[in-house]
Motif scaffolding. Structure first.
Motif, short mmCIF file in Angstrom:
data_model
loop_
_atom_site.label_atom_id
_atom_site.label_comp_id
_atom_site.label_asym_id
_atom_site.label_seq_id
_atom_site.Cartn_x
_atom_site.Cartn_y
_atom_site.Cartn_z
N PRO A 1 -13.89 -84.74 65.18
CA PRO A 1 -15.08 -84.47 64.80
C PRO A 1 -16.58 -85.13 64.96
O PRO A 1 -16.24 -86.20 65.56
CB PRO A 1 -16.10 -83.40 63.42
N LEU A 2 -18.02 -85.06 65.39
CA LEU A 2 -19.03 -86.01 65.90
C LEU A 2 -20.15 -85.26 64.24
O LEU A 2 -20.57 -84.74 64.67
CB LEU A 2 -19.40 -86.37 67.29
N ASP A 3 -20.43 -86.39 63.31
CA ASP A 3 -20.92 -85.40 62.34
C ASP A 3 -22.69 -86.64 62.81
O ASP A 3 -22.43 -87.95 62.49
CB ASP A 3 -20.44 -86.44 60.66
N TYR A 4 -23.25 -85.69 62.49
CA TYR A 4 -24.15 -86.03 63.82
C TYR A 4 -25.42 -85.42 63.29
O TYR A 4 -25.81 -84.14 62.80
CB TYR A 4 -24.39 -86.30 65.05
N ILE A 5 -26.83 -86.06 63.22
CA ILE A 5 -28.10 -85.03 62.59
C ILE A 5 -29.32 -84.91 64.07
O ILE A 5 -28.77 -86.50 64.82
CB ILE A 5 -29.15 -85.92 61.86
N PRO A 6 -29.50 -84.19 64.27
CA PRO A 6 -30.65 -84.12 66.01
C PRO A 6 -31.49 -84.78 65.43
O PRO A 6 -32.37 -85.41 64.56
CB PRO A 6 -30.97 -82.95 65.56
N GLY A 7 -31.36 -85.20 67.29
CA GLY A 7 -32.01 -86.46 66.85
C GLY A 7 -31.58 -87.85 66.97
O GLY A 7 -32.29 -89.62 67.66
N GLN A 8 -30.51 -88.22 66.68
CA GLN A 8 -29.41 -89.67 66.51
C GLN A 8 -29.22 -89.76 68.83
O GLN A 8 -29.49 -89.26 68.85
CB GLN A 8 -28.54 -89.14 65.92
N PHE A 9 -28.66 -91.10 68.53
CA PHE A 9 -28.29 -91.07 69.61
C PHE A 9 -26.63 -92.11 69.87
O PHE A 9 -25.83 -92.32 68.78
CB PHE A 9 -29.15 -92.51 70.44
N ILE A 10 -26.00 -91.80 70.40
CA ILE A 10 -24.78 -92.37 70.98
C ILE A 10 -24.90 -93.49 71.42
O ILE A 10 -25.66 -94.12 71.98
CB ILE A 10 -23.25 -91.38 71.33
N GLN A 11 -24.22 -94.78 71.28
CA GLN A 11 -23.86 -95.45 72.78
C GLN A 11 -22.56 -95.59 73.83
O GLN A 11 -21.29 -94.84 73.03
CB GLN A 11 -23.88 -96.83 71.86
N VAL A 12 -22.32 -95.56 74.77
CA VAL A 12 -22.58 -94.94 75.21
C VAL A 12 -21.32 -96.62 75.75
O VAL A 12 -22.25 -97.74 76.40
CB VAL A 12 -21.94 -94.73 77.04
#
Length: 248
Positions: free
Chosen positions: A30-41
């Motif tokens: 799973p990807l545990d995140y909070i709306p407003g966060q970002f990922i890096q590619v």
């Protein structure tokens, strides 16, 4: 931060130079995140040098993405850009490497405000799409009001505009104010404005006693609105900022 694989599921064009990409995390986690966060590619230049680009999550889920749920981002195409070449060259099923989530441009559980002023330009509106489920809950539970001021040059560049308008039609406490700097729609909604988002702050009478503002997108817009909101008396902790700069 550990890197993880994403597999492209689909993509569509949101605007002439912006694509919406849907991925699955390809390691079963799973990807545990909070709306407003970002990922890096993460990827490499042609000479083998490693680099990375940051993309806010556009995914509409509540908080965490379980295994098998989609990971969605909006990608601006920059002529001659290495990241643009990477994304334009992806086919369904192709993998990329990512890490995250990162960032604190999020709605805070301790907020006791009466209204959110969400201000964005271009792909800076992406985090607000991810926040819609949270905002819906806050409207129900606390009766908050939300104003989304979204700046675009033309109607073709109004990212997720149909979704924000549909949300506003369902939620009377949510107002969607598209601001077009160059060209208006053929049959504009009464909430459409012509000009730049910062020109219309006064219309909504920012209030230091009840407002929290979020600013995301063009750095000039963010700086201009930040200074204006301080003049209205909003304390700096109640003006939350994230600047987007296009990188090749």
């Amino acid at each position: 931060m550990k890197q993880f694989p994403l597999k492209l599921v689909s993509r569509r064009m949101l605007a002439p130079t912006v694509g919406h990409y849907v991925f699955l995390r390809d390691d079963g986690e799973p990807l545990d995140y909070i709306p407003g966060q970002f990922i890096q590619v993460h990827f490499q230049y042609a000479d083998g040098t490693s680099t990375k680009r940051s993309y806010s999550l556009a995914t509409i889920h509540d908080h965490a993405l379980g295994a098998g749920e989609t990971v969605e981002i909006a990608v601006s195409y920059v002529p001659g850009g290495a990241a643009t070449a990477l994304f334009e060259g992806l086919n369904e099923g192709d993998p990329i490497l990512a890490s995250g989530p990162f960032g604190r441009f999020c709605l805070m559980p301790a907020d006791a405000n009466r209204r959110y002023l969400l201000i964005g330009t271009g792909t800076g509106v992406t985090p607000y799409r991810a926040m819609l489920p949270q905002l819906e809950t806050l409207i129900r539970e606390r009766g908050i009001e939300v104003v989304l001021l979204f700046g675009a040059r033309t109607p073709d560049e109004l990212l997720y505009g149909d979704e924000f308008r549909a949300f506003a039609e369902r939620e009377p406490n949510f107002r969607f104010i598209p601001c077009f700097s160059r060209e208006l729609p053929a049959d504009p909604h009464p909430d459409v404005r012509q000009g730049y988002v910062q020109q219309f702050l006064a219309e909504f009478s920012p209030n230091p006693d009840g407002d929290i503002a979020y600013l995301c997108g063009n750095p000039n817009m963010v700086d201009s609105c930040f200074e204006a909101l301080k003049e209205y008396g909003l304390p700096v902790p109640h003006i939350r900022r994230e600047k987007y700069v296009s990188s090749k």
